[in-house]
Design a protein around this motif. Sequence first.
Motif, PDB file in Angstrom:
ATOM      1  N   ASP A  65      27.379 -19.312   3.624  1.00 36.05           N
ATOM      2  CA  ASP A  65      28.227 -20.028   2.669  1.00 36.05           C
ATOM      3  C   ASP A  65      29.569 -19.322   2.498  1.00 36.05           C
ATOM      4  OD1 ASP A  65      26.412 -22.052   2.162  1.00 36.05           O
ATOM      5  OD2 ASP A  65      25.527 -21.072   0.413  1.00 36.05           O
ATOM      6  N   ARG A  66      29.558 -17.999   2.620  1.00 35.11           N
ATOM      7  CA  ARG A  66      30.785 -17.235   2.372  1.00 35.11           C
ATOM      8  C   ARG A  66      31.622 -17.034   3.636  1.00 35.11           C
ATOM      9  NH1 ARG A  66      31.398 -11.538  -0.983  1.00 35.11           N
ATOM     10  NH2 ARG A  66      33.669 -11.381  -0.760  1.00 35.11           N
ATOM     11  N   PHE A  67      30.972 -16.673   4.765  1.00 38.34           N
ATOM     12  CA  PHE A  67      31.714 -16.268   5.955  1.00 38.34           C
ATOM     13  C   PHE A  67      31.697 -17.301   7.079  1.00 38.34           C
ATOM     14  CE2 PHE A  67      30.385 -12.199   4.008  1.00 38.34           C
ATOM     15  CZ  PHE A  67      31.642 -11.667   3.765  1.00 38.34           C
ATOM     16  N   GLY A  68      30.904 -18.344   6.944  1.00 38.05           N
ATOM     17  CA  GLY A  68      30.890 -19.384   7.961  1.00 38.05           C
ATOM     18  C   GLY A  68      29.786 -19.226   8.987  1.00 38.05           C
ATOM     19  N   GLU A  69      29.645 -20.251   9.817  1.00 33.59           N
ATOM     20  CA  GLU A  69      28.506 -20.355  10.714  1.00 33.59           C
ATOM     21  C   GLU A  69      28.609 -19.455  11.941  1.00 33.59           C
ATOM     22  OE1 GLU A  69      29.072 -23.807   8.202  1.00 33.59           O
ATOM     23  OE2 GLU A  69      30.413 -22.929   9.709  1.00 33.59           O
ATOM     24  N   ARG A  70      29.788 -19.380  12.543  1.00 31.82           N
ATOM     25  CA  ARG A  70      29.915 -18.739  13.853  1.00 31.82           C
ATOM     26  C   ARG A  70      29.517 -17.265  13.818  1.00 31.82           C
ATOM     27  NH1 ARG A  70      35.756 -18.837  15.964  1.00 31.82           N
ATOM     28  NH2 ARG A  70      35.244 -20.955  16.640  1.00 31.82           N
ATOM     29  N   LEU A  71      30.106 -16.496  12.905  1.00 31.38           N
ATOM     30  CA  LEU A  71      29.851 -15.062  12.865  1.00 31.38           C
ATOM     31  C   LEU A  71      28.383 -14.758  12.588  1.00 31.38           C
ATOM     32  CD1 LEU A  71      30.799 -12.107  12.805  1.00 31.38           C
ATOM     33  CD2 LEU A  71      31.306 -12.434  10.357  1.00 31.38           C
ATOM     34  N   ILE A  72      27.810 -15.458  11.616  1.00 33.76           N
ATOM     35  CA  ILE A  72      26.440 -15.171  11.223  1.00 33.76           C
ATOM     36  C   ILE A  72      25.466 -15.574  12.323  1.00 33.76           C
ATOM     37  CG2 ILE A  72      24.673 -15.576   9.477  1.00 33.76           C
ATOM     38  CD1 ILE A  72      27.212 -14.000   8.590  1.00 33.76           C
ATOM     39  N   MET A  73      25.721 -16.701  12.988  1.00 33.31           N
ATOM     40  CA  MET A  73      24.833 -17.113  14.070  1.00 33.31           C
ATOM     41  C   MET A  73      24.913 -16.152  15.254  1.00 33.31           C
ATOM     42  SD  MET A  73      24.446 -20.803  16.034  1.00 33.31           S
ATOM     43  CE  MET A  73      24.333 -21.693  14.493  1.00 33.31           C
ATOM     44  N   PHE A  74      26.126 -15.651  15.552  1.00 28.41           N
ATOM     45  CA  PHE A  74      26.278 -14.683  16.646  1.00 28.41           C
ATOM     46  C   PHE A  74      25.492 -13.412  16.350  1.00 28.41           C
ATOM     47  CE2 PHE A  74      28.538 -10.865  18.131  1.00 28.41           C
ATOM     48  CZ  PHE A  74      28.380 -11.030  19.503  1.00 28.41           C
ATOM     49  N   ILE A  75      25.668 -12.866  15.156  1.00 30.44           N
ATOM     50  CA  ILE A  75      24.960 -11.636  14.792  1.00 30.44           C
ATOM     51  C   ILE A  75      23.451 -11.847  14.854  1.00 30.44           C
ATOM     52  CG2 ILE A  75      24.481 -10.045  12.886  1.00 30.44           C
ATOM     53  CD1 ILE A  75      27.402 -10.463  11.997  1.00 30.44           C
ATOM     54  N   GLY A  76      22.995 -12.963  14.313  1.00 27.38           N
ATOM     55  CA  GLY A  76      21.560 -13.224  14.267  1.00 27.38           C
ATOM     56  C   GLY A  76      20.943 -13.413  15.640  1.00 27.38           C
ATOM     57  N   THR A  77      21.631 -14.161  16.513  1.00 24.21           N
ATOM     58  CA  THR A  77      21.087 -14.417  17.839  1.00 24.21           C
ATOM     59  C   THR A  77      21.066 -13.150  18.683  1.00 24.21           C
ATOM     60  OG1 THR A  77      22.023 -16.644  17.694  1.00 24.21           O
ATOM     61  CG2 THR A  77      21.239 -15.941  19.840  1.00 24.21           C
ATOM     62  N   LEU A  78      22.134 -12.372  18.603  1.00 20.46           N
ATOM     63  CA  LEU A  78      22.175 -11.105  19.341  1.00 20.46           C
ATOM     64  C   LEU A  78      21.073 -10.166  18.846  1.00 20.46           C
ATOM     65  CD1 LEU A  78      23.784  -9.414  21.435  1.00 20.46           C
ATOM     66  CD2 LEU A  78      25.130  -8.529  19.519  1.00 20.46           C
ATOM     67  N   GLY A  79      20.933 -10.052  17.544  1.00 17.75           N
ATOM     68  CA  GLY A  79      19.905  -9.183  16.990  1.00 17.75           C
ATOM     69  C   GLY A  79      18.502  -9.624  17.372  1.00 17.75           C
ATOM     70  N   THR A  80      18.260 -10.931  17.416  1.00 17.93           N
ATOM     71  CA  THR A  80      16.946 -11.440  17.814  1.00 17.93           C
ATOM     72  C   THR A  80      16.606 -11.010  19.227  1.00 17.93           C
ATOM     73  OG1 THR A  80      17.272 -13.367  16.379  1.00 17.93           O
ATOM     74  CG2 THR A  80      15.527 -13.512  18.021  1.00 17.93           C
ATOM     75  N   GLY A  81      17.569 -11.145  20.136  1.00 15.03           N
ATOM     76  CA  GLY A  81      17.326 -10.752  21.517  1.00 15.03           C
ATOM     77  C   GLY A  81      17.027  -9.272  21.656  1.00 15.03           C
ATOM     78  N   LEU A  82      17.787  -8.432  20.962  1.00 13.75           N
ATOM     79  CA  LEU A  82      17.563  -6.985  21.031  1.00 13.75           C
ATOM     80  C   LEU A  82      16.204  -6.603  20.449  1.00 13.75           C
ATOM     81  CD1 LEU A  82      21.124  -5.716  20.029  1.00 13.75           C
ATOM     82  CD2 LEU A  82      20.117  -5.770  22.330  1.00 13.75           C
ATOM     83  N   CYS A  83      15.810  -7.261  19.389  1.00 13.47           N
ATOM     84  CA  CYS A  83      14.489  -6.984  18.805  1.00 13.47           C
ATOM     85  C   CYS A  83      13.366  -7.454  19.719  1.00 13.47           C
ATOM     86  CB  CYS A  83      14.370  -7.651  17.433  1.00 13.47           C
ATOM     87  SG  CYS A  83      15.398  -6.894  16.166  1.00 13.47           S
ATOM     88  N   GLY A  84      13.606  -8.522  20.484  1.00 11.47           N
ATOM     89  CA  GLY A  84      12.612  -8.958  21.458  1.00 11.47           C
ATOM     90  C   GLY A  84      12.379  -7.913  22.533  1.00 11.47           C
ATOM     91  N   ILE A  85      13.455  -7.273  22.965  1.00 13.00           N
ATOM     92  CA  ILE A  85      13.320  -6.181  23.936  1.00 13.00           C
ATOM     93  C   ILE A  85      12.527  -5.035  23.316  1.00 13.00           C
ATOM     94  CG2 ILE A  85      14.591  -4.451  25.252  1.00 13.00           C
ATOM     95  CD1 ILE A  85      16.840  -6.504  25.566  1.00 13.00           C
ATOM     96  N   ALA A  86      12.795  -4.738  22.049  1.00 13.92           N
ATOM     97  CA  ALA A  86      12.049  -3.679  21.366  1.00 13.92           C
ATOM     98  C   ALA A  86      10.565  -4.026  21.270  1.00 13.92           C
ATOM     99  CB  ALA A  86      12.632  -3.447  19.974  1.00 13.92           C
ATOM    100  N   ALA A  87      10.249  -5.302  20.994  1.00 10.96           N
ATOM    101  CA  ALA A  87       8.846  -5.715  20.901  1.00 10.96           C
ATOM    102  C   ALA A  87       8.117  -5.521  22.221  1.00 10.96           C
ATOM    103  CB  ALA A  87       8.768  -7.181  20.466  1.00 10.96           C
ATOM    104  N   ALA A  88       8.824  -5.690  23.315  1.00 12.19           N
ATOM    105  CA  ALA A  88       8.209  -5.533  24.631  1.00 12.19           C
ATOM    106  C   ALA A  88       8.021  -4.082  25.029  1.00 12.19           C
ATOM    107  CB  ALA A  88       9.054  -6.249  25.684  1.00 12.19           C
ATOM    108  N   THR A  89       8.732  -3.169  24.382  1.00  8.51           N
ATOM    109  CA  THR A  89       8.754  -1.783  24.856  1.00  8.51           C
ATOM    110  C   THR A  89       8.212  -0.754  23.873  1.00  8.51           C
ATOM    111  OG1 THR A  89      11.060  -1.590  24.126  1.00  8.51           O
ATOM    112  CG2 THR A  89      10.687  -2.208  26.422  1.00  8.51           C
TER     113      THR A  89
END
Length: 383
Positions: A65-89
């Motif tokens: 609501d404060r900073f908009g969709e693009r920045l928050i979605m980028f941070i969230g999607t990138l973080g999800t991928g990195l955590c997936g790698i952590a889950a595998a290792t």
Amino acid sequence: MSRWSILAAVVVTQTGSISLVYGLPFLIPLMREAEGVSLTRAGTIATAPLLGVMATLIAWGALADRFGERLIMFIGTLGTGLCGIAAATLPGTGGLTVALVAAGAFGSSINVTSGRAILAAFAVNQRGLAMGIRQSAQPLGLSLAAVLLPPLGVAWGYREALLVPAGICLVMAFVVAFVVPTYPRPERSGVRAPSPYRDVRLWRVHGASALLVWPQFAAAVFALTYLVSEQGWDPVAAGAVLAVVQLAGALARVGAGIWSDRVASRMRPIRTIAIAGTVAMLAWAVGDAVAPALALAGMIAAMIISVSPNGLSFTATAELAGPAWAGRAMGLQNTGQNSMAMAVAPAFGAIVTAFGWPWALAVSALFPLMAVGLTPVRGEVSG
């Protein structure tokens, strides 16, 4: 970018995230074999991402609501991928669980930001369709997981299979950074937008939506295990069939959205779907006791029907909340749903262990039945 390009990017991003965050149930038989854990323990690990989702949804909504969709979605999607790698290792089931919780925490941002983007991009007479397509990402993600994860788990190991959806998330993080816009915030003034929670209808939408999650997650988490343990299916074959069922669920979400646009109502279709979901769960329960073919038909019907109203409930939430509150309201909506989802795996697994599948499935039918009465049909104003 056109609104349809934005919608396409949102759907692909959310599909990849969901295949990671909600994909582990398709690996439960392999996890149990590799780790030697009980069905209840395996179900709890598989739904661990929901803890992260539930803890962060409202915060991500406020940030969107404060900073908009693009920045928050980028941070969230990138973080999800990195955590997936952590889950595998990461070693041990403890490390796996922590990584999955973190993946859920980052992945939850995609839920609220994508909903805000759709609300801003589409007019009211197309929102049901657009949100239905956006919400089809969940069954599409589960379908992708059902097709990919069991054979990859057999070939590589159940943890290493998670690297594929993690890679999808990493790629899509940079796609959304270019495709998804940040829409202008509403004009600031000295008067804050009043809280939409003064209207009891929004609370009832949240409550009914949470109740409808029980049969959805009971089916999603345990369908493959049910086919393997109760009907003697091969895990890979069961995963392939469930992938087709999830695709049908995706189409059902789109169809429900079109239906709601045509009848200019979100609540009437939700109530009808809740009735149908009750009948499907009862058919699965009765069939498990007396007729395996009926159980299979009921399970498939329950999986398709139970996912179909999600887009409608999010559309109704966004419309009742208004632009100034949409992110937070969708965050709270998803928090309630994921709170219920977190309870499903251990509770359903415990009921199955203590009383058997028919009783667990019959109890699950009570939740959509309660949603029928809670859905606020009277007094609904579309748009």
